[in-house]
Design a protein around this motif. Sequence first.
Motif, PDB file in Angstrom:
ATOM      1  N   HIS A   1       4.000 -19.286 -44.512  1.00 34.03           N
ATOM      2  CA  HIS A   1       2.559 -19.195 -44.625  1.00 34.03           C
ATOM      3  C   HIS A   1       1.637 -19.652 -43.422  1.00 34.03           C
ATOM      4  O   HIS A   1       0.668 -19.172 -42.974  1.00 34.03           O
ATOM      5  CB  HIS A   1       2.312 -19.762 -45.893  1.00 34.03           C
ATOM      6  CG  HIS A   1       2.576 -18.983 -47.018  1.00 34.03           C
ATOM      7  ND1 HIS A   1       1.781 -17.833 -47.492  1.00 34.03           N
ATOM      8  CD2 HIS A   1       3.424 -19.204 -48.027  1.00 34.03           C
ATOM      9  CE1 HIS A   1       2.348 -17.527 -48.344  1.00 34.03           C
ATOM     10  NE2 HIS A   1       3.358 -18.017 -48.852  1.00 34.03           N
ATOM     11  N   ARG A   2       2.311 -20.916 -42.976  1.00 34.14           N
ATOM     12  CA  ARG A   2       1.442 -21.535 -41.873  1.00 34.14           C
ATOM     13  C   ARG A   2       1.502 -20.862 -40.519  1.00 34.14           C
ATOM     14  O   ARG A   2       0.570 -20.907 -39.696  1.00 34.14           O
ATOM     15  CB  ARG A   2       2.070 -22.967 -41.439  1.00 34.14           C
ATOM     16  CG  ARG A   2       1.809 -23.872 -42.737  1.00 34.14           C
ATOM     17  CD  ARG A   2       1.870 -25.442 -41.846  1.00 34.14           C
ATOM     18  NE  ARG A   2       1.627 -26.295 -43.048  1.00 34.14           N
ATOM     19  CZ  ARG A   2       1.558 -27.793 -42.636  1.00 34.14           C
ATOM     20  NH1 ARG A   2       1.691 -28.167 -41.406  1.00 34.14           N
ATOM     21  NH2 ARG A   2       1.420 -28.442 -43.699  1.00 34.14           N
ATOM     22  N   CYS A   3       2.529 -19.757 -40.492  1.00 31.75           N
ATOM     23  CA  CYS A   3       2.642 -19.073 -39.112  1.00 31.75           C
ATOM     24  C   CYS A   3       2.157 -17.587 -39.454  1.00 31.75           C
ATOM     25  O   CYS A   3       2.314 -16.545 -38.352  1.00 31.75           O
ATOM     26  CB  CYS A   3       4.339 -18.847 -38.826  1.00 31.75           C
ATOM     27  SG  CYS A   3       4.908 -20.414 -38.313  1.00 31.75           S
ATOM     28  N   GLY A   4       1.746 -17.187 -40.485  1.00 35.45           N
ATOM     29  CA  GLY A   4       0.734 -16.124 -40.575  1.00 35.45           C
ATOM     30  C   GLY A   4       1.950 -15.116 -41.057  1.00 35.45           C
ATOM     31  O   GLY A   4       1.628 -13.842 -41.186  1.00 35.45           O
TER      32      GLY A   4
ATOM     33  N   GLY B   1       3.524 -15.023 -44.220  1.00 32.58           N
ATOM     34  CA  GLY B   1       3.036 -14.753 -45.580  1.00 32.58           C
ATOM     35  C   GLY B   1       4.490 -14.807 -46.517  1.00 32.58           C
ATOM     36  O   GLY B   1       4.272 -15.510 -47.385  1.00 32.58           O
TER      37      GLY B   1
ATOM     38  N   THR C   1      -2.481 -17.745 -38.962  1.00 33.04           N
ATOM     39  CA  THR C   1      -2.416 -17.214 -40.568  1.00 33.04           C
ATOM     40  C   THR C   1      -3.341 -16.317 -40.724  1.00 33.04           C
ATOM     41  O   THR C   1      -3.252 -15.589 -41.899  1.00 33.04           O
ATOM     42  CB  THR C   1      -2.966 -18.479 -41.329  1.00 33.04           C
ATOM     43  OG1 THR C   1      -4.296 -19.096 -41.004  1.00 33.04           O
ATOM     44  CG2 THR C   1      -2.098 -19.742 -41.155  1.00 33.04           C
ATOM     45  N   GLU C   2      -4.217 -15.857 -39.891  1.00 31.28           N
ATOM     46  CA  GLU C   2      -5.172 -14.636 -40.079  1.00 31.28           C
ATOM     47  C   GLU C   2      -4.511 -13.415 -39.817  1.00 31.28           C
ATOM     48  O   GLU C   2      -3.489 -13.209 -39.041  1.00 31.28           O
ATOM     49  CB  GLU C   2      -6.656 -14.833 -39.464  1.00 31.28           C
ATOM     50  CG  GLU C   2      -7.163 -16.007 -39.986  1.00 31.28           C
ATOM     51  CD  GLU C   2      -8.578 -16.395 -39.059  1.00 31.28           C
ATOM     52  OE1 GLU C   2      -9.046 -15.396 -38.686  1.00 31.28           O
ATOM     53  OE2 GLU C   2      -8.993 -17.554 -39.071  1.00 31.28           O
ATOM     54  N   GLU C   3      -4.901 -12.445 -40.430  1.00 30.59           N
ATOM     55  CA  GLU C   3      -4.584 -10.964 -39.942  1.00 30.59           C
ATOM     56  C   GLU C   3      -5.465 -10.518 -38.797  1.00 30.59           C
ATOM     57  O   GLU C   3      -6.596 -10.804 -38.668  1.00 30.59           O
ATOM     58  CB  GLU C   3      -4.939  -9.944 -41.370  1.00 30.59           C
ATOM     59  CG  GLU C   3      -4.053 -10.057 -42.234  1.00 30.59           C
ATOM     60  CD  GLU C   3      -2.580  -9.831 -41.960  1.00 30.59           C
ATOM     61  OE1 GLU C   3      -2.309  -8.719 -41.296  1.00 30.59           O
ATOM     62  OE2 GLU C   3      -1.616 -10.468 -42.486  1.00 30.59           O
TER      63      GLU C   3
ATOM     64  N   LYS D   1       6.445 -22.468 -46.860  1.00 29.52           N
ATOM     65  CA  LYS D   1       5.542 -23.255 -46.327  1.00 29.52           C
ATOM     66  C   LYS D   1       5.367 -22.894 -44.851  1.00 29.52           C
ATOM     67  O   LYS D   1       4.322 -22.519 -44.434  1.00 29.52           O
ATOM     68  CB  LYS D   1       5.292 -24.738 -46.533  1.00 29.52           C
ATOM     69  CG  LYS D   1       5.292 -25.093 -48.078  1.00 29.52           C
ATOM     70  CD  LYS D   1       4.979 -26.530 -47.939  1.00 29.52           C
ATOM     71  CE  LYS D   1       4.469 -26.986 -49.453  1.00 29.52           C
ATOM     72  NZ  LYS D   1       4.630 -28.425 -49.600  1.00 29.52           N
TER      73      LYS D   1
ATOM     74  N   ARG E   1       4.055 -16.254 -33.574  1.00 27.36           N
ATOM     75  CA  ARG E   1       4.215 -16.474 -34.905  1.00 27.36           C
ATOM     76  C   ARG E   1       5.628 -17.072 -34.810  1.00 27.36           C
ATOM     77  O   ARG E   1       5.934 -18.425 -35.720  1.00 27.36           O
ATOM     78  CB  ARG E   1       4.186 -15.598 -35.772  1.00 27.36           C
ATOM     79  CG  ARG E   1       2.671 -15.344 -36.122  1.00 27.36           C
ATOM     80  CD  ARG E   1       2.411 -14.019 -36.895  1.00 27.36           C
ATOM     81  NE  ARG E   1       1.161 -14.082 -37.334  1.00 27.36           N
ATOM     82  CZ  ARG E   1       0.245 -13.165 -38.035  1.00 27.36           C
ATOM     83  NH1 ARG E   1       1.028 -11.856 -37.874  1.00 27.36           N
ATOM     84  NH2 ARG E   1      -1.005 -13.031 -38.352  1.00 27.36           N
TER      85      ARG E   1
ATOM     86  N   HIS F   1      -5.286 -19.341 -35.026  1.00 27.42           N
ATOM     87  CA  HIS F   1      -5.644 -18.389 -36.212  1.00 27.42           C
ATOM     88  C   HIS F   1      -4.465 -17.847 -36.515  1.00 27.42           C
ATOM     89  O   HIS F   1      -4.703 -16.642 -36.896  1.00 27.42           O
ATOM     90  CB  HIS F   1      -6.854 -17.664 -35.904  1.00 27.42           C
ATOM     91  CG  HIS F   1      -8.175 -18.773 -35.716  1.00 27.42           C
ATOM     92  ND1 HIS F   1      -8.562 -19.183 -34.451  1.00 27.42           N
ATOM     93  CD2 HIS F   1      -9.078 -19.274 -36.669  1.00 27.42           C
ATOM     94  CE1 HIS F   1      -9.574 -19.984 -34.803  1.00 27.42           C
ATOM     95  NE2 HIS F   1     -10.112 -19.865 -35.955  1.00 27.42           N
TER      96      HIS F   1
END
Length: 318
Positions: free
Chosen positions: A284-287, A289, A225-227, A281, A264, A223
């Motif tokens: 974004h996939r690694c979180g 942003g 990509t999540e904070e 891209k 990440r 997860h």
Amino acid sequence: MLKTAAALLIDGVEPFEFGVVCEVFGVDRTDDGVPPIEFLVCGERAGEPLRSGVGVLITPEYGLDALDDADLVTLPAAKIRDDYPPAVLQAIWDASARGATVLTVCSGAFLLGAAGLLDGRRCTTHWRHVDEFRQRFPKAKVDRDVLFVDEGDLITSAGTAAGIDACLHFVRRELGSAAANAIARRMVVPPQREGGQQQFIELPIPECTADSLQPMLTWVMDHLTEEHTVTALARRASMSERTFARRFAAETGTTPHRWLTIQRVLHARALLEDTQLGIEKIAHRCGFGTAALLRHHFHKIVGVSPADYRRTFAHPPA
């Protein structure tokens, strides 16, 4: 390309460190998509039993001549001695001279130093042996704080767990991130640690009897990509924030924020190697942003920009 790996054993070999290289290079992982690796266990004389550090005899199937075809020669830890077999030292020197990579685990670095291959080279070994190592090999540039050092044709690592890190690092370097990740997952080891991480940190024993943080770390890896805040991670681990921070440092050697940033970047590195995705891209996939944030952290940790890294290490599409 890694096709053949050899483990070179001497009297006093430590079975656990020998087992590390067996597990990474000697087990058939082709069902998991890992390219086949021929694994050779070698000694000064084929078929001659060697004493281990725990009273178990280990018998190498091959002699020193088998090193002639090895792309990788591993030197597991062994009892440190004043003198090492001259034929073994010569075989190590010859393997390095013809272009093989030599990788040591823990005190295996003493063999490399005795073979005369560490003069002027960066290296490491277990922190308990560093003072003796420096006395015996004053021309070596030994770093007592890191997990492993990659000098291209020479890779040296610290204690047992650091040997796993170094072996997986070499697999990733030669066969790509997918192969290294597949082996790590089968071994059920923590996500990859960077070589520059400290091998020993002065911390009190955590006041916690809970199980390892590994399930939580694995969940975070899935997860990215999540904070993730320390508060949220501590809650997921069912710990107070203070206990969680101490336990996290004890298990990973770093802070949650630093560890997450490294994971990440490692994921970004894999995507740069194995996909054609654009930098935005991948960010974004690694979180991360944004591409700018990815570039900042990637350069800080890896030392080059994502674009430069891709040009050097990208695997051609099948």
